[in-house]
Enzyme design. Structure first.
Site, mmCIF file in Angstrom:
data_model
loop_
_atom_site.group_PDB
_atom_site.id
_atom_site.type_symbol
_atom_site.label_atom_id
_atom_site.label_comp_id
_atom_site.label_asym_id
_atom_site.label_seq_id
_atom_site.Cartn_x
_atom_site.Cartn_y
_atom_site.Cartn_z
ATOM 1 N N TYR A 40 0.996 -1.177 -0.010
ATOM 2 C CA TYR A 40 0.001 -0.075 -0.010
ATOM 3 C C TYR A 40 0.812 1.281 0.071
ATOM 4 C CZ TYR A 40 -3.445 3.428 2.093
ATOM 5 O OH TYR A 40 -4.053 4.626 2.181
ATOM 6 N N ASP A 56 9.493 2.855 -1.018
ATOM 7 C CA ASP A 56 8.463 3.455 -0.009
ATOM 8 C C ASP A 56 8.894 3.127 1.231
ATOM 9 O OD1 ASP A 56 4.593 3.606 -0.010
ATOM 10 O OD2 ASP A 56 6.460 4.232 1.568
ATOM 11 N N LYS A 109 5.332 9.225 8.507
ATOM 12 C CA LYS A 109 5.278 8.763 9.954
ATOM 13 C C LYS A 109 6.240 9.085 10.834
ATOM 14 C CE LYS A 109 2.906 4.576 7.968
ATOM 15 N NZ LYS A 109 1.343 4.708 8.492
HETATM 16 P P1 KE4 Z 1 -0.360 8.466 4.673
HETATM 17 O O1 KE4 Z 1 -0.973 9.204 3.578
HETATM 18 O O2 KE4 Z 1 -1.351 7.533 5.310
HETATM 19 O O3 KE4 Z 1 0.572 9.376 5.532
HETATM 20 O O4 KE4 Z 1 0.887 7.382 4.100
HETATM 21 C C1 KE4 Z 1 0.288 6.429 3.096
HETATM 22 C C2 KE4 Z 1 1.336 5.156 3.130
HETATM 23 C C3 KE4 Z 1 2.246 5.142 2.200
HETATM 24 N N1 KE4 Z 1 3.226 4.251 2.123
HETATM 25 C C4 KE4 Z 1 3.299 3.266 3.137
HETATM 26 C C5 KE4 Z 1 4.138 1.927 3.067
HETATM 27 C C6 KE4 Z 1 2.264 3.218 4.295
HETATM 28 O O5 KE4 Z 1 2.156 2.121 5.047
HETATM 29 C C7 KE4 Z 1 1.043 4.372 4.266
HETATM 30 C C8 KE4 Z 1 0.243 4.185 5.258
HETATM 31 N N2 KE4 Z 1 0.182 3.232 6.194
HETATM 32 C C9 KE4 Z 1 -1.076 2.937 6.813
HETATM 33 C C10 KE4 Z 1 -1.407 1.988 7.880
HETATM 34 N N3 KE4 Z 1 -0.602 0.662 7.022
HETATM 35 C C11 KE4 Z 1 -1.958 4.361 7.561
HETATM 36 C C12 KE4 Z 1 -2.827 4.021 8.276
HETATM 37 C C13 KE4 Z 1 -4.289 4.674 7.681
HETATM 38 O O6 KE4 Z 1 -4.524 4.364 6.586
HETATM 39 O O7 KE4 Z 1 -5.125 4.748 8.575
#
Ligand code: KE4
Length: 427
Positions: free
Chosen positions: A144, A239, A267
């Protein structure tokens, strides 16, 4: 456990906010039951609105590697807030954070700060396409990369949790440039590259997958991918939104010794406030406005409060022995969970890299999305609630990582293992 106030708030929230939450995975849809509304957090603990306390292994999905409300972070944010919250003009703070990131990730010769991981990935893909002058991208099933349209193809995380293979609202035109391959399957990638090389701008992956649950790269997979992309003039994007500063101070690329062309972070670099970043080879990043024609912008990019929280967090992570402690405590937790499952006769496949780990409810092995999704998500849901009732807050989805922080004590680990023994016995 009394959850009356959470229930009341959730009922009200659902009238105002889609699903009652501002991010889908928080809604407990895949584990059932209703989410706990959190009032405050400190160290390894969450405190909900019904005065229940939990040892937290979600840690805001990764950012809170120091635990919650770390004094050094809070004090620096308080001080920064007194100086104003946003200027829309450059600050020394942004130079300092860019320098710190480049020191930790030398492949990121130039860096642009944004406000989320999604924004960082979206921008990295755009500059990759602008540099390569090609439209195609290749991602891996179960990975993701945020919710930009063309990456919601067989994505992990919330989409895997909700079982939405793709998302409505994404025009076919957007998705058609996105190829997907099974994670850890270099032969599948070789085949796709052979067929689509002339239209492929980049390959993007989580070097340690965290969004189908934790799936480490198979031995040699990352180096083979690096060789294949270099040989075919395709950009390799790591990523590291989860793994960056999580599995080592230099992320997965330091751990495995692989140098990508572009890297995405998020993060931890915001210390719990909204920060994302993308960066890489100078000749690519110089294409970005205003130094080049690839446009990307953001009102709150490099926000002084968020950057301050990030800098305070990274400073703590540079202290001696931080990653050694995270490794030891995470290994102890995994060992205890494994022993508890074995004793109860529950088939479990455990994966872990440093302080990101998953227990898949399947005999395994788990090497990609196809094998991860064999997991018994119903049984995971029962386990989740058994643990929650005992004050242990795990990810409300089988397909997410559990995280430890430097605030998780050996007593927390022991309590969690005891709770797991009870939980497994009840399955
Ligand atoms: P954000 O847009 O949520 O800050 O980041 C997206 C993203 C991009 N790349 C990776 C590898 C990620 O894990 C994420 C976001 N992770 C999720 C949890 N696995 C965020 C939690 C959520 O969606 O509420």
């Amino acid at each position: 456990m009394n959850t009356a106030r959470s229930a009341k708030l959730f009922a009200e929230a659902q009238q105002l906010i889609p699903g009652g939450v501002n991010s889908p995975v928080r809604a407990f849809r895949s584990v059932g039951g209703q989410p706990r509304f959190i009032e405050r957090a400190k160290g390894s603990r969450l405190y909900d609105v019904d005065r229940n306390t939990y040892i937290d292994y979600v840690l805001s999905w990764g950012p809170m590697i120091l635990g919650h409300a770390h004094p050094a972070v809070i004090n620096s944010v308080k001080k920064a807030a007194g100086q104003g919250t946003s200027y829309g003009a450059p600050t020394e703070l942004e130079v300092t954070l860019a320098k710190e990131i480049r020191t930790a990730f030398p492949s990121m010769e130039k860096i642009r700060l944004v406000s989320s991981g999604t924004e960082a990935v979206m921008s990295a893909i755009r500059v990759a396409r602008g540099f390569a002058k090609r439209d195609g991208i290749l991602k891996f099933e179960g990975c993701y990369h945020g919710h930009s349209d063309y990456l919601l193809a067989k994505a992990g995380s919330g989409l895997a949790t909700l079982g939405i293979p793709d998302s409505p609202g994404v025009p076919e035109d957007f998705a058609k440039h996105t190829l997907t391959a099974p994670y850890n399957d270099i032969r599948a990638v070789q085949h796709l590259v052979k067929e689509h090389r002339d239209n492929l701008a980049c390959i993007i992956l989580e070097p340690i997958a965290g969004n189908m649950g934790v799936v480490p790269p198979a031995p040699g997979f990352l180096s083979a991918l690096r060789q294949l992309t270099a040989d075919n003039d395709i950009l390799l994007i790591f990523d590291e939104v989860i793994s960056g500063f999580r599995v080592s101070y230099g992320g997965a690329q330091a751990l495995y010794g692989i140098k990508p062309d572009l890297t995405v972070l998020g993060k931890i670099i915001g210390g719990g406030l909204p920060v994302g970043a993308y960066g890489g080879r100078k000749e690519i990043m110089d294409l970005i406005a205003p130094s080049g024609p690839v446009y990307q912008a953001g009102t709150l990019s490099g926000n002084p409060i968020a950057v301050t929280a990030g800098l305070a967090t990274l400073k703590q992570l540079r202290a001696q022995g931080v990653y050694k402690q995270l490794e030891e405590r995470s290994a102890a937790l995994a060992k205890g969970i494994g022993e508890a499952a074995k004793k109860a006769g529950i088939p479990l496949t455990q994966t872990r890299v440093g302080s990101m780990l998953t227990a898949f409810f399947t005999p395994g092995p788990v090497v990609d999305w196809n094998t991860a999704k064999q997991s018994d998500t119903k049984r995971y849901g029962k386990f989740f609630h058994q643990m929650l009732e005992q004050g242990i807050y795990l990810a409300p989805s089988q397909f997410e990582a559990a995280f430890l922080s430097t605030a998780h004590s050996t007593q927390d680990i022991e309590k969690t293992i005891r709770a797991a023994h009870t939980a497994f016995k009840s399955l």
